[in-house]
Design a protein around this motif. Structure first.
Motif, PDB file in Angstrom:
ATOM      1  N   HIS A 171       0.849  -1.183   0.000  1.00 46.35           N
ATOM      2  CA  HIS A 171       0.000   0.000   0.000  1.00 46.35           C
ATOM      3  C   HIS A 171       0.891   1.241   0.000  1.00 46.35           C
ATOM      4  O   HIS A 171       1.764   1.382   0.857  1.00 46.35           O
ATOM      5  CB  HIS A 171      -0.907  -0.002   1.228  1.00 46.35           C
ATOM      6  CG  HIS A 171      -1.640  -1.302   1.418  1.00 46.35           C
ATOM      7  ND1 HIS A 171      -2.761  -1.638   0.692  1.00 46.35           N
ATOM      8  CD2 HIS A 171      -1.379  -2.369   2.217  1.00 46.35           C
ATOM      9  CE1 HIS A 171      -3.178  -2.834   1.049  1.00 46.35           C
ATOM     10  NE2 HIS A 171      -2.352  -3.305   1.979  1.00 46.35           N
ATOM     11  N   ASP A 172       0.655   2.116  -0.980  1.00 51.08           N
ATOM     12  CA  ASP A 172       1.455   3.335  -1.118  1.00 51.08           C
ATOM     13  C   ASP A 172       0.722   4.533  -0.533  1.00 51.08           C
ATOM     14  O   ASP A 172      -0.494   4.691  -0.725  1.00 51.08           O
ATOM     15  CB  ASP A 172       1.768   3.612  -2.588  1.00 51.08           C
ATOM     16  CG  ASP A 172       2.677   2.559  -3.193  1.00 51.08           C
ATOM     17  OD1 ASP A 172       3.479   1.974  -2.452  1.00 51.08           O
ATOM     18  OD2 ASP A 172       2.588   2.319  -4.412  1.00 51.08           O
ATOM     19  N   TYR A 173       1.489   5.387   0.153  1.00 51.94           N
ATOM     20  CA  TYR A 173       0.935   6.606   0.745  1.00 51.94           C
ATOM     21  C   TYR A 173       1.845   7.786   0.400  1.00 51.94           C
ATOM     22  O   TYR A 173       3.048   7.624   0.228  1.00 51.94           O
ATOM     23  CB  TYR A 173       0.848   6.485   2.263  1.00 51.94           C
ATOM     24  CG  TYR A 173       0.013   5.333   2.762  1.00 51.94           C
ATOM     25  CD1 TYR A 173      -1.345   5.496   3.059  1.00 51.94           C
ATOM     26  CD2 TYR A 173       0.575   4.066   2.949  1.00 51.94           C
ATOM     27  CE1 TYR A 173      -2.115   4.435   3.520  1.00 51.94           C
ATOM     28  CE2 TYR A 173      -0.189   3.002   3.406  1.00 51.94           C
ATOM     29  CZ  TYR A 173      -1.527   3.193   3.692  1.00 51.94           C
ATOM     30  OH  TYR A 173      -2.285   2.131   4.146  1.00 51.94           O
ATOM     31  N   LYS A 174       1.239   8.962   0.313  1.00 50.28           N
ATOM     32  CA  LYS A 174       1.997  10.199   0.110  1.00 50.28           C
ATOM     33  C   LYS A 174       1.846  11.072   1.346  1.00 50.28           C
ATOM     34  O   LYS A 174       0.731  11.307   1.826  1.00 50.28           O
ATOM     35  CB  LYS A 174       1.474  10.972  -1.108  1.00 50.28           C
ATOM     36  CG  LYS A 174       1.849  10.359  -2.439  1.00 50.28           C
ATOM     37  CD  LYS A 174       3.293  10.648  -2.790  1.00 50.28           C
ATOM     38  CE  LYS A 174       3.589  10.109  -4.196  1.00 50.28           C
ATOM     39  NZ  LYS A 174       5.025  10.190  -4.507  1.00 50.28           N
ATOM     40  N   VAL A 175       2.967  11.580   1.842  1.00 52.89           N
ATOM     41  CA  VAL A 175       2.932  12.453   3.016  1.00 52.89           C
ATOM     42  C   VAL A 175       2.251  13.770   2.652  1.00 52.89           C
ATOM     43  O   VAL A 175       2.613  14.415   1.658  1.00 52.89           O
ATOM     44  CB  VAL A 175       4.355  12.717   3.548  1.00 52.89           C
ATOM     45  CG1 VAL A 175       4.337  13.738   4.675  1.00 52.89           C
ATOM     46  CG2 VAL A 175       4.998  11.419   4.021  1.00 52.89           C
ATOM     47  N   GLN A 185     -11.704   6.977   4.067  1.00 53.64           N
ATOM     48  CA  GLN A 185     -10.615   6.968   3.096  1.00 53.64           C
ATOM     49  C   GLN A 185      -9.366   6.343   3.724  1.00 53.64           C
ATOM     50  O   GLN A 185      -8.978   6.722   4.829  1.00 53.64           O
ATOM     51  CB  GLN A 185     -10.296   8.396   2.637  1.00 53.64           C
ATOM     52  CG  GLN A 185     -11.419   9.067   1.867  1.00 53.64           C
ATOM     53  CD  GLN A 185     -11.785   8.296   0.615  1.00 53.64           C
ATOM     54  OE1 GLN A 185     -10.927   7.881  -0.153  1.00 53.64           O
ATOM     55  NE2 GLN A 185     -13.087   8.068   0.424  1.00 53.64           N
ATOM     56  N   PRO A 186      -8.734   5.380   3.039  1.00 54.98           N
ATOM     57  CA  PRO A 186      -7.511   4.786   3.596  1.00 54.98           C
ATOM     58  C   PRO A 186      -6.428   5.851   3.783  1.00 54.98           C
ATOM     59  O   PRO A 186      -6.143   6.626   2.876  1.00 54.98           O
ATOM     60  CB  PRO A 186      -7.088   3.762   2.537  1.00 54.98           C
ATOM     61  CG  PRO A 186      -8.337   3.481   1.761  1.00 54.98           C
ATOM     62  CD  PRO A 186      -9.101   4.771   1.754  1.00 54.98           C
ATOM     63  N   GLY A 187      -5.886   5.903   4.974  1.00 54.53           N
ATOM     64  CA  GLY A 187      -4.829   6.875   5.264  1.00 54.53           C
ATOM     65  C   GLY A 187      -3.841   6.300   6.264  1.00 54.53           C
ATOM     66  O   GLY A 187      -4.031   5.188   6.788  1.00 54.53           O
ATOM     67  N   LEU A 188      -2.803   7.063   6.530  1.00 54.18           N
ATOM     68  CA  LEU A 188      -1.744   6.606   7.430  1.00 54.18           C
ATOM     69  C   LEU A 188      -1.326   7.756   8.326  1.00 54.18           C
ATOM     70  O   LEU A 188      -1.200   8.901   7.879  1.00 54.18           O
ATOM     71  CB  LEU A 188      -0.543   6.122   6.609  1.00 54.18           C
ATOM     72  CG  LEU A 188       0.668   5.573   7.365  1.00 54.18           C
ATOM     73  CD1 LEU A 188       0.329   4.266   8.065  1.00 54.18           C
ATOM     74  CD2 LEU A 188       1.845   5.363   6.407  1.00 54.18           C
ATOM     75  N   ALA A 189      -1.126   7.474   9.597  1.00 53.38           N
ATOM     76  CA  ALA A 189      -0.583   8.448  10.545  1.00 53.38           C
ATOM     77  C   ALA A 189       0.568   7.797  11.296  1.00 53.38           C
ATOM     78  O   ALA A 189       0.435   6.674  11.786  1.00 53.38           O
ATOM     79  CB  ALA A 189      -1.664   8.918  11.519  1.00 53.38           C
ATOM     80  N   ALA A 195      -0.483  10.914   6.046  1.00 48.11           N
ATOM     81  CA  ALA A 195      -0.283  10.536   4.638  1.00 48.11           C
ATOM     82  C   ALA A 195      -1.572   9.970   4.078  1.00 48.11           C
ATOM     83  O   ALA A 195      -2.340   9.331   4.817  1.00 48.11           O
ATOM     84  CB  ALA A 195       0.854   9.523   4.515  1.00 48.11           C
ATOM     85  N   THR A 196      -1.808  10.186   2.809  1.00 47.45           N
ATOM     86  CA  THR A 196      -3.023   9.671   2.168  1.00 47.45           C
ATOM     87  C   THR A 196      -2.648   8.534   1.225  1.00 47.45           C
ATOM     88  O   THR A 196      -1.553   8.497   0.664  1.00 47.45           O
ATOM     89  CB  THR A 196      -3.737  10.763   1.363  1.00 47.45           C
ATOM     90  OG1 THR A 196      -2.830  11.328   0.400  1.00 47.45           O
ATOM     91  CG2 THR A 196      -4.228  11.870   2.281  1.00 47.45           C
TER      92      THR A 196
END
Length: 202
Positions: free
Chosen positions: A149-153, A172-176, A197-198
Motif C-alpha cells: 500500500h502506497d501513501y503520500k505524506v 478513506q484509507p490513510g496513514l498516521a 499521509a493519504t
C-alpha cells in the motif's frame, strides 16, 4: 655562608571518602552510557529477528512470534524509499512491542483498509526519521498477504496527546505516524509529532 637544604613537602593525599565518591560517580556515568547504548542496539538486533519472522508469516499466512515469549508479532513492513527506512511493524501497541519496532495502534484500520492506520514508535529509535520526512514523500506498507500500500505524506503536526483523534466517519484509507516530541528531549512530555499521509490509488 651556609645554605640550608629545604626538604620537599609531601603532597597531601586525597581523602578516601572523596576518592571513593569520584570512583562511584565515574562508575555511574559508565553505567548510564551503557544503558543508553542498549536501547538502539536492542532495536537493531530485534529488527533482524523480526524480518525473519515476517517472512515466515507471509509464507504461512499466520502471524509468527519472533521469539517464544513475545507478546507481539510482525504484521507489516514499513518503507520510506527516500530515507532508506525499512522496518517491521508489530501488533499490540504495547510498551514492550515499541521497544523492538513500530506498532499498529489497536483499534485503528489495517493497512489498505477504510480508515486511518496509526503507527507509533519511539522518537530516539525507529521513528527518529519522522523529523526528516517531507510533504510528498512516499511511504509504503506491505501487509502479511503480500499487498503493498502506497501513501503520500501530506504534512505533519505537533499537538498535545489528548488532541490527537481520528474522524470515525472518514473511510478513506490513510496513514498516521506518531511519536513523542520534541525529538532531542530526554524527558517525556505531553506533545506528539504526527505525520499524516493519504493512500495513493494503484
Amino acid at each position: 655562608m651556609l645554605s640550608v637544604a629545604t626538604q620537599r613537602q609531601p603532597e597531601p593525599k586525597m581523602p578516601i571518602l572523596v576518592r571513593g565518591l569520584l570512583i562511584a560517580v565515574a562508575g555511574l556515568g559508565i553505567w548510564m552510557a551503557a544503558q543508553a547504548a542498549v536501547i538502539p542496539a536492542k532495536a537493531m538486533v530485534a529488527q533482524i529477528l523480526l524480518n525473519s519472522a515476517f517472512e515466515v508469516s507471509q509464507a504461512s499466512g499466520t502471524a509468527q512470534k519472533p521469539w517464544p515469549w513475545a507478546d507481539m508479532a510482525p504484521v507489516a513492513r514499513l518503507r520510506v524509499p527516500r530515507l532508506g527506512v525499512d522496518q517491521i511493524v508489530l501488533s499490540g501497541g504495547s510498551g514492550e512491542a515499541m521497544a523492538f519496532g513500530p506498532t499498529v495502534l489497536p483499534g485503528t484500520a489495517a493497512p489498505g483498509q477504510p480508515g486511518t492506520t496509526v503507527l507509533t514508535a519511539h522518537r530516539d529509535t525507529h521513528f527518529a526519521f519522522l523529523e526528516d520526512l517531507k510533504t510528498g514523500d512516499t511511504i509504503t506498507v506491505a501487509d502479511m498477504r503480500g499487498n503493498v500500500h502506497d501513501y503520500k505524506v501530506t504534512g505533519n503536526k505537533i499537538l498535545h496527546w489528548a488532541a490527537f483523534s481520528l474522524d470515525p466517519a472518514d473511510n478513506q484509507p490513510g496513514l498516521a505516524l506518531a511519536t513523542c516530541y520534541p525529538f532531542d528531549s530526554i524527558t517525556f512530555g505531553p506533545n506528539r509529532y504526527v505525520v499524516r499521509a493519504t493512500a495513493v490509488s494503484p
